[in-house]
Design a protein around this motif. Structure first.
Motif, PDB file in Angstrom:
ATOM      1  N   ILE A   1      -6.348  -5.500  -2.835  1.00 49.41           N
ATOM      2  CA  ILE A   1      -5.756  -4.058  -3.033  1.00 49.41           C
ATOM      3  C   ILE A   1      -6.593  -3.272  -4.364  1.00 49.41           C
ATOM      4  O   ILE A   1      -6.627  -2.378  -4.426  1.00 49.41           O
ATOM      5  CB  ILE A   1      -4.343  -4.061  -3.666  1.00 49.41           C
ATOM      6  CG1 ILE A   1      -3.845  -5.215  -3.666  1.00 49.41           C
ATOM      7  CG2 ILE A   1      -3.500  -3.019  -2.579  1.00 49.41           C
ATOM      8  CD1 ILE A   1      -2.265  -5.346  -4.335  1.00 49.41           C
TER       9      ILE A   1
ATOM     10  N   TYR B   1       0.864  -1.057  -0.135  1.00 48.39           N
ATOM     11  CA  TYR B   1      -0.015  -0.166  -0.133  1.00 48.39           C
ATOM     12  C   TYR B   1       0.737   1.391  -0.031  1.00 48.39           C
ATOM     13  O   TYR B   1       0.401   2.509  -0.137  1.00 48.39           O
ATOM     14  CB  TYR B   1      -1.082   0.102   1.156  1.00 48.39           C
ATOM     15  CG  TYR B   1      -1.909  -0.996   1.125  1.00 48.39           C
ATOM     16  CD1 TYR B   1      -2.977  -1.197   0.540  1.00 48.39           C
ATOM     17  CD2 TYR B   1      -1.528  -2.269   1.575  1.00 48.39           C
ATOM     18  CE1 TYR B   1      -3.954  -2.089   0.651  1.00 48.39           C
ATOM     19  CE2 TYR B   1      -2.426  -3.252   1.580  1.00 48.39           C
ATOM     20  CZ  TYR B   1      -3.502  -3.227   1.207  1.00 48.39           C
ATOM     21  OH  TYR B   1      -4.465  -4.263   1.358  1.00 48.39           O
TER      22      TYR B   1
ATOM     23  N   ASP C   1       8.944  -5.800 -10.782  1.00 51.05           N
ATOM     24  CA  ASP C   1       7.560  -5.671 -10.643  1.00 51.05           C
ATOM     25  C   ASP C   1       6.967  -6.268 -12.044  1.00 51.05           C
ATOM     26  O   ASP C   1       5.857  -6.191 -12.259  1.00 51.05           O
ATOM     27  CB  ASP C   1       6.874  -4.304 -10.752  1.00 51.05           C
ATOM     28  CG  ASP C   1       7.394  -3.632 -12.348  1.00 51.05           C
ATOM     29  OD1 ASP C   1       8.370  -4.347 -12.731  1.00 51.05           O
ATOM     30  OD2 ASP C   1       7.017  -2.529 -12.408  1.00 51.05           O
TER      31      ASP C   1
ATOM     32  N   ASP D   1      -2.065  -1.834 -12.943  1.00 51.71           N
ATOM     33  CA  ASP D   1      -1.320  -1.912 -11.407  1.00 51.71           C
ATOM     34  C   ASP D   1      -0.394  -3.001 -11.627  1.00 51.71           C
ATOM     35  O   ASP D   1      -0.765  -4.318 -11.636  1.00 51.71           O
ATOM     36  CB  ASP D   1      -2.647  -2.343 -10.608  1.00 51.71           C
ATOM     37  CG  ASP D   1      -2.102  -2.432  -8.999  1.00 51.71           C
ATOM     38  OD1 ASP D   1      -1.063  -2.291  -8.782  1.00 51.71           O
ATOM     39  OD2 ASP D   1      -3.090  -2.323  -8.269  1.00 51.71           O
TER      40      ASP D   1
ATOM     41  N   PRO E   1      -9.029  -1.250  -6.204  1.00 51.37           N
ATOM     42  CA  PRO E   1      -9.769  -0.298  -5.576  1.00 51.37           C
ATOM     43  C   PRO E   1     -11.119  -0.644  -5.697  1.00 51.37           C
ATOM     44  O   PRO E   1     -11.699  -1.409  -6.747  1.00 51.37           O
ATOM     45  CB  PRO E   1      -9.487   0.865  -6.513  1.00 51.37           C
ATOM     46  CG  PRO E   1      -9.065   0.482  -7.668  1.00 51.37           C
ATOM     47  CD  PRO E   1      -8.521  -1.048  -7.505  1.00 51.37           C
TER      48      PRO E   1
ATOM     49  N   LYS F   1      -3.516  -9.854  -3.531  1.00 51.27           N
ATOM     50  CA  LYS F   1      -3.665  -8.923  -4.964  1.00 51.27           C
ATOM     51  C   LYS F   1      -5.278  -8.440  -4.933  1.00 51.27           C
ATOM     52  O   LYS F   1      -5.458  -7.471  -5.018  1.00 51.27           O
ATOM     53  CB  LYS F   1      -3.468  -9.915  -6.231  1.00 51.27           C
ATOM     54  CG  LYS F   1      -2.092  -9.550  -6.690  1.00 51.27           C
ATOM     55  CD  LYS F   1      -2.017  -8.332  -7.467  1.00 51.27           C
ATOM     56  CE  LYS F   1      -0.556  -7.984  -7.834  1.00 51.27           C
ATOM     57  NZ  LYS F   1      -0.434  -6.770  -8.119  1.00 51.27           N
TER      58      LYS F   1
ATOM     59  N   PRO G   1       3.413   3.986  -1.225  1.00 47.32           N
ATOM     60  CA  PRO G   1       3.292   4.448  -2.751  1.00 47.32           C
ATOM     61  C   PRO G   1       4.539   3.956  -3.615  1.00 47.32           C
ATOM     62  O   PRO G   1       5.706   4.141  -3.244  1.00 47.32           O
ATOM     63  CB  PRO G   1       3.524   6.150  -2.545  1.00 47.32           C
ATOM     64  CG  PRO G   1       3.251   6.408  -1.254  1.00 47.32           C
ATOM     65  CD  PRO G   1       3.441   5.296  -0.455  1.00 47.32           C
ATOM     66  N   ASP G   2       4.074   3.522  -4.606  1.00 44.08           N
ATOM     67  CA  ASP G   2       5.068   2.540  -5.643  1.00 44.08           C
ATOM     68  C   ASP G   2       6.098   1.827  -4.867  1.00 44.08           C
ATOM     69  O   ASP G   2       7.434   1.513  -5.653  1.00 44.08           O
ATOM     70  CB  ASP G   2       5.797   3.723  -6.353  1.00 44.08           C
ATOM     71  CG  ASP G   2       4.496   4.579  -7.039  1.00 44.08           C
ATOM     72  OD1 ASP G   2       3.466   4.122  -7.190  1.00 44.08           O
ATOM     73  OD2 ASP G   2       5.007   5.860  -7.606  1.00 44.08           O
TER      74      ASP G   2
ATOM     75  N   ARG H   1       1.659  -3.633  -8.662  1.00 44.37           N
ATOM     76  CA  ARG H   1       2.464  -4.140  -7.695  1.00 44.37           C
ATOM     77  C   ARG H   1       2.139  -5.510  -7.379  1.00 44.37           C
ATOM     78  O   ARG H   1       1.166  -6.091  -7.649  1.00 44.37           O
ATOM     79  CB  ARG H   1       1.314  -3.300  -6.608  1.00 44.37           C
ATOM     80  CG  ARG H   1       1.659  -1.858  -6.773  1.00 44.37           C
ATOM     81  CD  ARG H   1       0.814  -1.033  -5.661  1.00 44.37           C
ATOM     82  NE  ARG H   1      -0.576  -1.147  -5.786  1.00 44.37           N
ATOM     83  CZ  ARG H   1      -1.611  -0.695  -5.116  1.00 44.37           C
ATOM     84  NH1 ARG H   1      -1.284   0.039  -4.132  1.00 44.37           N
ATOM     85  NH2 ARG H   1      -2.835  -1.072  -5.527  1.00 44.37           N
TER      86      ARG H   1
ATOM     87  N   LYS I   1       1.059   1.901  -9.039  1.00 42.36           N
ATOM     88  CA  LYS I   1      -0.295   1.596  -9.044  1.00 42.36           C
ATOM     89  C   LYS I   1      -1.036   1.670 -10.321  1.00 42.36           C
ATOM     90  O   LYS I   1      -2.053   1.143 -10.492  1.00 42.36           O
ATOM     91  CB  LYS I   1      -0.712   2.691  -7.871  1.00 42.36           C
ATOM     92  CG  LYS I   1      -2.314   2.152  -7.506  1.00 42.36           C
ATOM     93  CD  LYS I   1      -2.622   3.055  -6.232  1.00 42.36           C
ATOM     94  CE  LYS I   1      -4.041   2.745  -5.922  1.00 42.36           C
ATOM     95  NZ  LYS I   1      -4.623   3.930  -4.968  1.00 42.36           N
ATOM     96  N   ALA I   2      -0.512   2.865 -11.079  1.00 42.98           N
ATOM     97  CA  ALA I   2      -1.343   3.179 -12.351  1.00 42.98           C
ATOM     98  C   ALA I   2      -0.311   3.247 -13.398  1.00 42.98           C
ATOM     99  O   ALA I   2      -0.072   4.307 -13.645  1.00 42.98           O
ATOM    100  CB  ALA I   2      -2.251   4.309 -12.185  1.00 42.98           C
TER     101      ALA I   2
END
Ligand code: HEC
Length: 235
Positions: free
Chosen positions: A233, A86, A217, A101, A235, A230, A88-89, A103, A94-95
Protein backbone atom coordinates in the motif's frame (compact mmCIF):
# COMPACT_ATOMS: atom_id res chain seq x y z
CA UNK A 1 -25.68 -43.51 -6.85
CA UNK A 2 -26.40 -45.59 -3.78
CA UNK A 3 -27.96 -44.07 -0.71
CA UNK A 4 -24.74 -44.76 1.17
CA UNK A 5 -22.60 -42.74 -1.29
CA UNK A 6 -25.18 -39.99 -1.25
CA UNK A 7 -25.18 -39.69 2.54
CA UNK A 8 -21.40 -39.88 2.68
CA UNK A 9 -21.05 -37.25 -0.03
CA UNK A 10 -23.55 -35.00 1.71
CA UNK A 11 -21.81 -35.24 5.08
CA UNK A 12 -18.43 -34.69 3.48
CA UNK A 13 -19.47 -31.55 1.62
CA UNK A 14 -21.17 -29.98 4.63
CA UNK A 15 -18.71 -31.46 7.11
CA UNK A 16 -15.62 -30.00 5.47
CA UNK A 17 -17.19 -26.54 5.32
CA UNK A 18 -18.30 -26.81 8.94
CA UNK A 19 -14.82 -27.88 10.03
CA UNK A 20 -13.11 -25.09 8.12
CA UNK A 21 -15.54 -22.28 8.94
CA UNK A 22 -16.70 -23.14 12.44
CA UNK A 23 -14.52 -25.68 14.23
CA UNK A 24 -11.02 -24.63 13.19
CA UNK A 25 -11.53 -20.86 13.81
CA UNK A 26 -13.23 -21.63 17.13
CA UNK A 27 -10.32 -23.74 18.34
CA UNK A 28 -7.81 -21.20 17.08
CA UNK A 29 -9.49 -18.15 18.56
CA UNK A 30 -11.22 -19.20 21.78
CA UNK A 31 -8.10 -18.88 23.89
CA UNK A 32 -5.83 -16.22 22.52
CA UNK A 33 -2.52 -16.16 24.33
CA UNK A 34 -1.42 -12.63 25.20
CA UNK A 35 1.23 -11.30 22.85
CA UNK A 36 4.39 -10.04 24.51
CA UNK A 37 5.69 -6.82 23.00
CA UNK A 38 9.39 -6.72 22.34
CA UNK A 39 11.50 -3.62 22.87
CA UNK A 40 13.53 -4.31 19.73
CA UNK A 41 10.70 -4.62 17.22
CA UNK A 42 7.78 -2.81 18.87
CA UNK A 43 9.56 -0.11 20.83
CA UNK A 44 7.76 -1.00 24.06
CA UNK A 45 7.34 -3.86 26.51
CA UNK A 46 4.36 -5.49 28.24
CA UNK A 47 1.50 -7.18 26.41
CA UNK A 48 -0.56 -6.08 23.43
CA UNK A 49 -4.04 -5.00 24.48
CA UNK A 50 -6.04 -2.82 22.11
CA UNK A 51 -7.18 0.34 23.86
CA UNK A 52 -10.84 1.26 23.62
CA UNK A 53 -12.90 3.43 25.88
CA UNK A 54 -16.63 4.00 25.99
CA UNK A 55 -19.81 2.14 26.82
CA UNK A 56 -18.68 -0.84 24.81
CA UNK A 57 -20.79 -3.58 26.42
CA UNK A 58 -24.07 -1.59 26.53
CA UNK A 59 -23.50 -0.03 23.13
CA UNK A 60 -22.70 -3.35 21.46
CA UNK A 61 -25.99 -4.65 22.87
CA UNK A 62 -27.95 -1.79 21.24
CA UNK A 63 -25.95 -2.33 18.03
CA UNK A 64 -26.95 -6.00 18.03
CA UNK A 65 -30.58 -5.37 18.97
CA UNK A 66 -31.05 -3.00 16.05
CA UNK A 67 -29.44 -5.25 13.49
CA UNK A 68 -26.68 -2.85 12.49
CA UNK A 69 -24.51 -5.94 11.84
CA UNK A 70 -26.84 -6.99 9.04
CA UNK A 71 -25.49 -4.20 6.83
CA UNK A 72 -22.25 -3.18 8.52
CA UNK A 73 -19.14 -5.27 9.04
CA UNK A 74 -16.32 -4.65 11.48
CA UNK A 75 -13.61 -6.58 9.75
CA UNK A 76 -10.88 -5.20 7.55
CA UNK A 77 -9.91 -8.20 5.50
CA UNK A 78 -6.38 -9.12 4.52
CA UNK A 79 -5.50 -7.89 1.06
CA UNK A 80 -5.59 -11.38 -0.46
CA UNK A 81 -9.29 -11.58 0.42
CA UNK A 82 -10.52 -8.13 -0.57
CA UNK A 83 -9.58 -4.53 -1.18
CA UNK A 84 -10.66 -3.19 2.22
CA UNK A 85 -7.33 -1.55 2.95
CA UNK A 86 -7.73 0.61 -0.13
CA UNK A 87 -11.19 1.90 0.73
CA UNK A 88 -11.15 5.41 2.16
CA UNK A 89 -10.38 5.19 5.86
CA UNK A 90 -11.78 1.70 6.41
CA UNK A 91 -8.63 0.14 7.81
CA UNK A 92 -7.40 3.34 9.46
CA UNK A 93 -6.51 6.82 8.30
CA UNK A 94 -4.24 7.10 5.27
CA UNK A 95 -2.63 10.34 6.37
CA UNK A 96 -3.03 10.78 10.11
CA UNK A 97 -1.41 14.09 11.11
CA UNK A 98 0.51 12.47 14.00
CA UNK A 99 0.87 8.82 13.11
CA UNK A 100 1.02 8.79 9.32
CA UNK A 101 -0.59 5.83 7.59
CA UNK A 102 -2.43 3.85 10.28
CA UNK A 103 -4.21 1.41 7.97
CA UNK A 104 -4.04 -2.24 8.92
CA UNK A 105 -5.99 -5.47 8.84
CA UNK A 106 -8.23 -6.51 11.71
CA UNK A 107 -6.96 -9.27 13.98
CA UNK A 108 -8.69 -11.39 16.60
CA UNK A 109 -7.20 -9.28 19.42
CA UNK A 110 -9.20 -6.25 18.25
CA UNK A 111 -12.29 -7.81 19.83
CA UNK A 112 -10.77 -8.25 23.28
CA UNK A 113 -13.26 -7.43 25.99
CA UNK A 114 -16.29 -7.82 23.73
CA UNK A 115 -18.76 -10.57 24.45
CA UNK A 116 -19.47 -11.06 20.78
CA UNK A 117 -17.27 -10.06 17.84
CA UNK A 118 -19.56 -7.95 15.62
CA UNK A 119 -17.91 -8.98 12.39
CA UNK A 120 -21.22 -8.50 10.57
CA UNK A 121 -23.25 -10.35 7.99
CA UNK A 122 -23.13 -8.31 4.78
CA UNK A 123 -21.58 -5.13 3.45
CA UNK A 124 -24.54 -3.04 2.39
CA UNK A 125 -23.05 -0.09 4.26
CA UNK A 126 -19.42 0.80 4.93
CA UNK A 127 -17.23 -1.18 7.33
CA UNK A 128 -17.33 0.38 10.79
CA UNK A 129 -14.01 -0.93 12.21
CA UNK A 130 -12.58 2.58 12.34
CA UNK A 131 -15.76 4.61 12.37
CA UNK A 132 -14.82 6.43 15.59
CA UNK A 133 -11.57 7.59 14.04
CA UNK A 134 -13.29 8.63 10.79
CA UNK A 135 -15.96 10.66 12.53
CA UNK A 136 -13.40 12.46 14.70
CA UNK A 137 -10.86 13.27 12.02
CA UNK A 138 -13.13 13.73 9.05
CA UNK A 139 -16.92 13.95 9.25
CA UNK A 140 -17.05 16.01 12.43
CA UNK A 141 -13.60 17.58 12.20
CA UNK A 142 -13.53 20.52 14.56
CA UNK A 143 -17.02 19.77 15.83
CA UNK A 144 -18.56 17.36 18.29
CA UNK A 145 -18.30 13.78 16.96
CA UNK A 146 -21.22 12.52 19.02
CA UNK A 147 -23.49 15.20 17.54
CA UNK A 148 -22.60 13.97 14.06
CA UNK A 149 -23.54 10.43 15.02
CA UNK A 150 -26.80 11.45 16.72
CA UNK A 151 -27.78 13.34 13.59
CA UNK A 152 -26.88 10.34 11.42
CA UNK A 153 -28.85 7.94 13.59
CA UNK A 154 -31.87 10.22 13.68
CA UNK A 155 -31.98 10.70 9.95
CA UNK A 156 -29.06 9.71 7.73
CA UNK A 157 -30.48 11.77 4.83
CA UNK A 158 -30.26 14.97 6.84
CA UNK A 159 -26.68 15.35 5.60
CA UNK A 160 -26.97 16.84 2.08
CA UNK A 161 -24.12 14.60 0.87
CA UNK A 162 -26.04 11.52 1.97
CA UNK A 163 -29.41 12.47 0.49
CA UNK A 164 -29.90 9.00 -0.94
CA UNK A 165 -28.58 7.11 2.09
CA UNK A 166 -30.22 3.75 2.66
CA UNK A 167 -29.07 3.56 6.28
CA UNK A 168 -32.38 3.32 8.15
CA UNK A 169 -33.33 6.22 10.42
CA UNK A 170 -33.51 5.25 14.09
CA UNK A 171 -35.87 7.94 15.32
CA UNK A 172 -37.20 5.65 18.03
CA UNK A 173 -33.90 6.05 19.85
CA UNK A 174 -34.78 9.70 20.52
CA UNK A 175 -37.46 11.38 22.61
CA UNK A 176 -39.23 14.35 21.15
CA UNK A 177 -40.89 16.73 23.56
CA UNK A 178 -42.37 20.15 23.77
CA UNK A 179 -40.23 22.66 25.55
CA UNK A 180 -42.06 24.17 28.43
CA UNK A 181 -39.70 26.46 30.28
CA UNK A 182 -36.01 25.94 29.79
CA UNK A 183 -34.80 23.23 27.40
CA UNK A 184 -33.55 19.87 28.71
CA UNK A 185 -29.90 19.27 29.26
CA UNK A 186 -28.59 17.10 26.46
CA UNK A 187 -31.15 18.37 23.90
CA UNK A 188 -29.67 18.08 20.42
CA UNK A 189 -28.93 21.37 18.65
CA UNK A 190 -30.18 20.04 15.26
CA UNK A 191 -33.43 18.83 16.82
CA UNK A 192 -34.76 22.22 17.90
CA UNK A 193 -37.74 23.24 15.86
CA UNK A 194 -40.12 25.83 17.24
CA UNK A 195 -41.08 24.65 20.68
CA UNK A 196 -40.05 21.00 20.27
CA UNK A 197 -36.71 19.43 21.03
CA UNK A 198 -34.99 16.07 20.66
CA UNK A 199 -33.25 14.25 23.47
CA UNK A 200 -31.27 11.04 22.84
CA UNK A 201 -32.42 8.05 24.90
CA UNK A 202 -29.92 6.15 27.03
CA UNK A 203 -29.76 3.51 24.27
CA UNK A 204 -28.78 6.17 21.72
CA UNK A 205 -26.09 7.47 24.07
CA UNK A 206 -24.67 3.98 24.66
CA UNK A 207 -24.70 3.25 20.93
CA UNK A 208 -22.91 6.50 20.08
CA UNK A 209 -20.33 5.89 22.79
CA UNK A 210 -19.73 2.42 21.34
CA UNK A 211 -19.52 3.74 17.76
CA UNK A 212 -16.96 6.32 18.83
CA UNK A 213 -14.89 3.58 20.47
CA UNK A 214 -14.46 1.87 17.09
CA UNK A 215 -10.82 2.58 16.38
CA UNK A 216 -9.18 -0.61 15.33
CA UNK A 217 -6.03 1.06 14.06
CA UNK A 218 -3.70 0.88 17.03
CA UNK A 219 -0.22 -0.19 15.95
CA UNK A 220 0.09 -3.98 16.21
CA UNK A 221 3.12 -5.86 17.49
CA UNK A 222 5.55 -6.98 14.83
CA UNK A 223 4.41 -10.61 15.09
CA UNK A 224 0.89 -9.62 14.03
CA UNK A 225 1.97 -7.19 11.37
CA UNK A 226 1.60 -8.86 8.03
CA UNK A 227 4.21 -6.76 6.35
CA UNK A 228 3.84 -7.96 2.75
CA UNK A 229 0.31 -6.60 2.58
CA UNK A 230 1.45 -3.35 4.19
CA UNK A 231 4.40 -2.87 1.89
CA UNK A 232 2.14 -2.93 -1.16
CA UNK A 233 0.00 0.00 0.00
CA UNK A 234 2.90 2.36 0.49
CA UNK A 235 2.52 4.99 -2.24
C1 HEC B 1 -30.36 -1.72 5.58
C2 HEC B 1 -28.95 -1.70 5.82
C3 HEC B 1 -28.44 -0.87 7.00
C4 HEC B 1 -28.69 -1.04 8.34
C5 HEC B 1 -29.60 -2.06 9.02
C6 HEC B 1 -27.89 -0.05 9.02
N1 HEC B 1 -27.18 0.69 8.12
FE1 HEC B 1 -25.86 2.17 8.54
N2 HEC B 1 -25.51 2.47 6.57
C7 HEC B 1 -26.10 1.75 5.55
C8 HEC B 1 -25.65 2.29 4.26
C9 HEC B 1 -26.07 1.79 2.89
C10 HEC B 1 -24.76 3.35 4.56
C11 HEC B 1 -24.02 4.26 3.56
C12 HEC B 1 -24.86 5.48 3.23
C13 HEC B 1 -24.69 6.55 4.28
O1 HEC B 1 -23.59 7.06 4.43
O2 HEC B 1 -25.65 6.87 4.97
C14 HEC B 1 -24.69 3.44 6.02
C15 HEC B 1 -23.92 4.35 6.71
C16 HEC B 1 -23.77 4.37 8.08
C17 HEC B 1 -22.86 5.22 8.81
C18 HEC B 1 -21.89 6.21 8.18
C19 HEC B 1 -20.61 5.45 7.94
C20 HEC B 1 -19.58 6.20 7.15
O3 HEC B 1 -18.42 6.03 7.44
O4 HEC B 1 -19.94 6.94 6.22
C21 HEC B 1 -23.01 4.95 10.13
C22 HEC B 1 -22.30 5.59 11.30
C23 HEC B 1 -24.04 3.93 10.24
N3 HEC B 1 -24.48 3.60 8.97
C24 HEC B 1 -24.48 3.41 11.45
C25 HEC B 1 -25.46 2.44 11.55
C26 HEC B 1 -25.95 1.94 12.82
C27 HEC B 1 -25.42 2.36 14.17
C28 HEC B 1 -26.91 1.03 12.53
C29 HEC B 1 -27.80 0.27 13.50
C30 HEC B 1 -28.51 1.08 14.47
C31 HEC B 1 -27.02 0.95 11.07
N4 HEC B 1 -26.13 1.83 10.51
C32 HEC B 1 -27.88 0.11 10.40
C33 HEC B 1 -26.97 0.69 5.68
C34 HEC B 1 -27.49 0.21 6.87
Amino acid sequence: MSLRTFILGLSASFGVAWLAIVVVPFIKMRNLAPIQLSEATDGSTGIFFPKRTGRIADGAQVYAENGCYLCHTQLVRPTYAGNDLYRPDWGGVKADPDRGDTRRETNAYDFFGEKFAQIGVSRVGPDLSNLGRRVETDYAAGGDPSQWLFAHLYNPRQDPQRWKSTCPPHKFLFDKHKVTGSSSSGALPFGKHGDSELVPSSEAKALVSYLLSLKKDQAVPAVLNFAPAKAKIAP
